[in-house]
Write a protein that holds these residues in place. Structure first.
Motif, short mmCIF file in Angstrom:
data_model
loop_
_atom_site.label_atom_id
_atom_site.label_comp_id
_atom_site.label_asym_id
_atom_site.label_seq_id
_atom_site.Cartn_x
_atom_site.Cartn_y
_atom_site.Cartn_z
N ILE A 208 0.83 -1.21 0.00
CA ILE A 208 0.00 0.00 0.00
C ILE A 208 0.86 1.26 0.00
N GLU A 209 1.93 1.25 0.80
CA GLU A 209 2.82 2.41 0.82
C GLU A 209 3.49 2.59 -0.54
N ALA A 210 3.83 1.49 -1.20
CA ALA A 210 4.40 1.58 -2.55
C ALA A 210 3.40 2.20 -3.53
N ALA A 211 2.14 1.81 -3.42
CA ALA A 211 1.11 2.36 -4.30
C ALA A 211 0.94 3.86 -4.09
N LEU A 212 0.96 4.30 -2.82
CA LEU A 212 0.83 5.73 -2.53
C LEU A 212 1.99 6.51 -3.13
#
Length: 511
Positions: A208-212
């Motif tokens: 999720i942090e990578a997507a953000l």
């Protein structure tokens, strides 16, 4: 032009340069890196943006007073000198957090009590009444830091730690902190230019942090509230503009993949990804790392395997041998980053890292190691233009004292404070005029009524209304609607009656 004032962003040990770079990109001035903190100057808008947009900050503090204190009486008298009517009245509640590194002050709670007593006594003397304390949800949260005799009193503009994004519905055992996950990804320089893979994804935090980061989305879009929203000078219109501005977001043309052997972890990760509205770019499957095969597209691989500390595994060293074998034979041409704790575990990977970065995961001094995978011999790889270490990586690896001398891979038993609490011992106070509200100022009419932001999901069970598809509430403020993401990344808005409406999902005030 808004008046500039001093601000402090707290972070984890090892992430200070990453946070400083984020602040530079945000437009901060006078940036100074300290220990677990970065100080800077900015106006009210920058303070709001720092809370909303920074990926690697834990807290944003606004210093209001600096003084010398050799005793509890010194603390009490210094706090009494502040006109607390600027910040509080009898109808408001407050709380005090303290961090101390001093021979004189051995207990942070004792310092908190002295600050509280000074504020309460001032109000009792001037008004005959006293403001109340509220630990859980105060109107004003204060933070005092004492290093030997140097004391700094700050307003806490964040409230709850910024690592609590708001998308995590459930977690697995020993979940990775969101701020640490974002910092790990930003250390690699990856910005969404390839696929991203976590083969041991747990609750999906790295995904999720990578997507953000790939979409340049502010992590604050999921969060419901900040402490500064209760301040007397809170500018609701300004924060609405910041919150609903998606002009810096960008499309992501690749994909993010997560795998885990544990079916519970897979379900948890999927739930968290749905809560973030990112199912169209993140795919999660149940799979053992030993079954990992060569990706079809170029990818960056990052994972946080068990250390044998909080999570036990039957064959810890065997797990790391398997990781090395999979990377060597099934990730040719890729770049892998592993966060772990024990030297004996890293040794089992059997690959030579091109970069080692010291990072703290809670109280554990870990390493984030980079592995550049290639087929054949190194000299052939280099002759074909391949790069094992960049010039910057060579410089970092040549630096002395990056790691503790004779460092042992074992848990630190005596820990004076949580890493999350931060450390601003090296903070240098700039004597800027601090903006304060005049005593006679009143909040303007039509005061901003707090509206919910971010996803508001049940901890367990289905979505509101019983729908099973990938829906979450409109991240635009205050409308209470939700939207679903299709596989192409498009969005459709649903009102409470189930009817579809065309809309911009972030700009809830568009007509």
């Amino acid at each position: 032009m808004e008046q500039q004032f001093e601000l402090i962003a707290k972070t984890f040990m090892g992430l200070e340069p990453v946070l400083a770079k984020e602040l530079t990109q945000l437009g901060a001035n006078n940036i100074q890196i300290g220990r677990r903190m970065v100080s800077f100057t900015g106006d009210k808008e920058l303070m709001y943006r720092a809370n909303f947009a920074l990926h690697t900050a834990i807290k944003i503090l606004k210093p209001i007073h600096r003084f010398k204190a050799s005793s509890a009486d010194d603390v009490y008298e210094a706090i009494r000198q502040i006109d607390w009517r600027t910040y509080l009245d009898n109808d408001k509640t407050f709380a005090v957090d303290a961090v101390v590194f001093s021979e004189e002050f051995r207990h942070s709670k004792f310092v908190s009590y002295k600050v509280k007593d000074a504020i309460v006594d001032q109000f009792k003397e001037t008004t005959g009444q006293r403001p109340n304390i509220s630990v859980a949800n105060p109107d004003l949260r204060l933070h005092i830091h004492i290093a030997e005799t140097d004391a700094t009193l700050c307003l806490d503009s964040s409230g709850e730690s910024l690592h609590r994004r708001g998308y995590r519905q459930e977690s697995v055992e020993a979940p990775l902190n969101e701020v640490l996950a974002a910092g790990m990804i930003m250390q690699t320089g990856w910005q969404g230019d390839t696929d991203f893979i976590d083969p041991m994804c747990g609750s999906g935090t790295l995904l999720i942090e990578a997507a953000l980061i790939a979409c340049n989305m502010a992590p604050g879009v999921f969060r419901k509230a900040y402490a500064f929203e209760k301040w007397a000078d809170f500018d609701a219109d300004l924060f609405d503009r910041i919150y609903n501005d998606d002009s810096q977001e960008r499309p992501f043309h690749h994909h993010i993949y997560g795998y885990d052997i544990d079916p519970k972890a897979v379900n948890t990760a999927r739930m968290n990804v749905r809560a973030a509205g990112l199912s169209h770019i993140i795919t999660i499957e149940q799979q053992d790392f030993k079954d990992f095969t060569q990706p079809k597209e170029k990818a960056l691989l990052m994972t946080n395997p068990p250390y044998g500390e909080r999570i036990s595994t039957p064959d810890l060293l065997g797990t790391y041998r398997m990781i090395g074998e999979r990377l060597k034979h099934q990730f040719v041409g890729g770049e892998a980053w592993i966060l772990s704790y024990r030297e004996e575990c890293f040794e089992q990977i059997g690959l030579k890292p091109s970069l080692k970065i010291p990072l703290y995961n809670g109280s554990l001094e870990c390493e984030l190691r980079k592995y550049q995978l290639f087929d054949g011999k190194m000299r052939n790889f280099r002759s074909e233009g391949g790069t094992v270490k960049t010039e910057e990586e060579k410089r970092l690896m040549a630096e002395k004292h990056r790691f503790k001398k004779m460092r042992e891979f074992k848990e630190r038993i005596e820990q004076r404070e949580d890493n999350e609490e931060g450390d601003i011992r090296s903070f240098t106070f700039h004597h800027h005029d601090l903006k304060r509200r005049d005593d006679g100022d009143e909040r303007r009419e039509g005061r901003f009524a707090k509206r919910e932001r971010g996803a508001d999901f049940p901890k367990k069970g289905g979505w509101r209304g019983g729908d099973k598809d990938d829906r979450h509430f409109d991240k635009g403020r205050g409308k209470g609607n939700y939207f679903s993401s299709d596989n192409r990344g498009g969005h459709e808005r649903f009102d409470r009656s189930g009817g579809k409406k065309n809309f911009n999902p972030r700009r809830s005030h568009d007509k």
